[in-house]
Design an enzyme around this catalytic site. Sequence first.
Site, mmCIF file in Angstrom:
data_model
loop_
_atom_site.group_PDB
_atom_site.id
_atom_site.type_symbol
_atom_site.label_atom_id
_atom_site.label_comp_id
_atom_site.label_asym_id
_atom_site.label_seq_id
_atom_site.Cartn_x
_atom_site.Cartn_y
_atom_site.Cartn_z
ATOM 1 N N LYS A 114 -2.081 -1.594 -3.787
ATOM 2 C CA LYS A 114 -2.728 0.119 -3.510
ATOM 3 C C LYS A 114 -2.046 0.811 -3.281
ATOM 4 O O LYS A 114 -1.226 0.837 -3.280
ATOM 5 C CB LYS A 114 -3.661 -0.401 -2.527
ATOM 6 C CG LYS A 114 -4.563 0.679 -2.238
ATOM 7 C CD LYS A 114 -5.012 0.745 -0.763
ATOM 8 C CE LYS A 114 -5.757 2.326 -0.521
ATOM 9 N NZ LYS A 114 -6.380 1.901 1.092
ATOM 10 N N LYS A 133 1.002 -1.485 -0.232
ATOM 11 C CA LYS A 133 0.131 -0.023 -0.243
ATOM 12 C C LYS A 133 1.096 1.203 0.191
ATOM 13 O O LYS A 133 1.880 0.671 0.397
ATOM 14 C CB LYS A 133 -1.256 0.148 1.579
ATOM 15 C CG LYS A 133 -1.959 1.442 1.669
ATOM 16 C CD LYS A 133 -2.575 0.953 2.425
ATOM 17 C CE LYS A 133 -3.848 2.411 3.135
ATOM 18 N NZ LYS A 133 -4.454 2.541 3.959
HETATM 19 C C1 PBG Z 1 -7.525 3.132 5.618
HETATM 20 C C2 PBG Z 1 -7.540 3.187 4.151
HETATM 21 C C3 PBG Z 1 -7.329 3.641 3.179
HETATM 22 C C4 PBG Z 1 -7.729 3.774 1.647
HETATM 23 C C5 PBG Z 1 -8.739 2.440 2.693
HETATM 24 N N1 PBG Z 1 -7.861 1.697 3.754
HETATM 25 C C6 PBG Z 1 -6.627 6.157 3.151
HETATM 26 C C7 PBG Z 1 -5.563 5.867 3.645
HETATM 27 O O1 PBG Z 1 -4.658 5.285 4.008
HETATM 28 O O2 PBG Z 1 -5.328 7.098 3.804
HETATM 29 C C8 PBG Z 1 -7.884 4.162 0.940
HETATM 30 C C9 PBG Z 1 -9.383 3.907 -0.314
HETATM 31 C C10 PBG Z 1 -9.572 4.795 -1.552
HETATM 32 O O3 PBG Z 1 -9.011 5.773 -2.214
HETATM 33 O O4 PBG Z 1 -10.453 4.430 -1.935
HETATM 34 N N2 PBG Z 1 -6.330 3.262 5.891
#
Ligand code: PBG
Length: 330
Positions: free
Chosen positions: A250, A197
Amino acid sequence: MDPAHPTIRPRRLRRTALLRSLVRENTLEKNDLIFPMFVCPGKKVRNEIPSMPGNFQFSVDTLLGELENVCNLGISAIILFGLPEKKDPQGSQAYSPKGPVPQAFRAIKKEKLPLICIADVCLCEYTSHGHCGLVQGDEILNDPTLPLLAKTSVTLADAGADMIAPSDMMDGRVAAIRAALNKTGHDNIAILSYAAKYASAFYGPFREAADSAPQFGDRRSYQMDPANGREALKEVALDIEEGADLVMVKPALPYLDILYQVRQRFDIPVAAYHVSGEFSAIMAAGLRGWLDVQRAMMESLVAIKRAGADFILTYYAKQAAQSIDQGWFR
Ligand code: PBG
């Protein structure tokens, strides 16, 4: 060979729609789609998220109504994000069984809806500072966060989640969550790890939807540097060692190279998250008439499949299911 008259003509197989569908290498199917949704406290709430047209914050009652549409469209999986009643520095509402997400899972299971229920596990929606872990000064603490993530996972599994999806990016969280699930009789609940991520600008609209923007600093001390590729393979390998059943990359489109490499190197199911900013960018351009939303969406999703995703988390799940019904790939 007459250079002005080629013998080999790839266009022969592109001549008609039927020929194209005969030789098509990848398609998108409804069971490739996971629909992310936002649950909030209250009753009869259905707030459209301004930066994500067609996506809403639902209270549990209105969520159930919407899930009927989701099921009727043939979508078989959802992932839920919660907006708590109140936030504190520990994110204690994350592991409250009374939170909107556990309530939603219980209601879904009670109604016996044919849905795979995935629980995002993170603290950022629940902490007053908006970070994904406990904070000391301006540091995001790793190890003290792990028991909270584990506790949150158990709460969600108790409520009926079929799969736990940690998105916090703390080191060691998959092992901590696996141990806690096993200890509480949830040996059969799978872990879908947000393994690679990235610290991405494309999460912008989500942070509005989930009210989870960090109140100071950014997430670069725990989410990955967009410039790194090999490090993603290390993250995936570690999460598999720790017990992840499925892994995720992601965002999706800016990281297709990562997705491709993860698919080539590892033999467990691989997911891609087509994130909020990827959704909103297409929507915004479409609203201005600058591109065709349906085509841009289907092209993006099939590209993610082609790169190696077994399934895709996408805010376009409903529209994509409709396009499939219309015979998009025929
Ligand atoms: C929580 C999380 C996030 C997303 C999914 N889980 C946001 C972040 O890390 O700030 C992003 C999902 C999206 O942008 O659709 N940590």
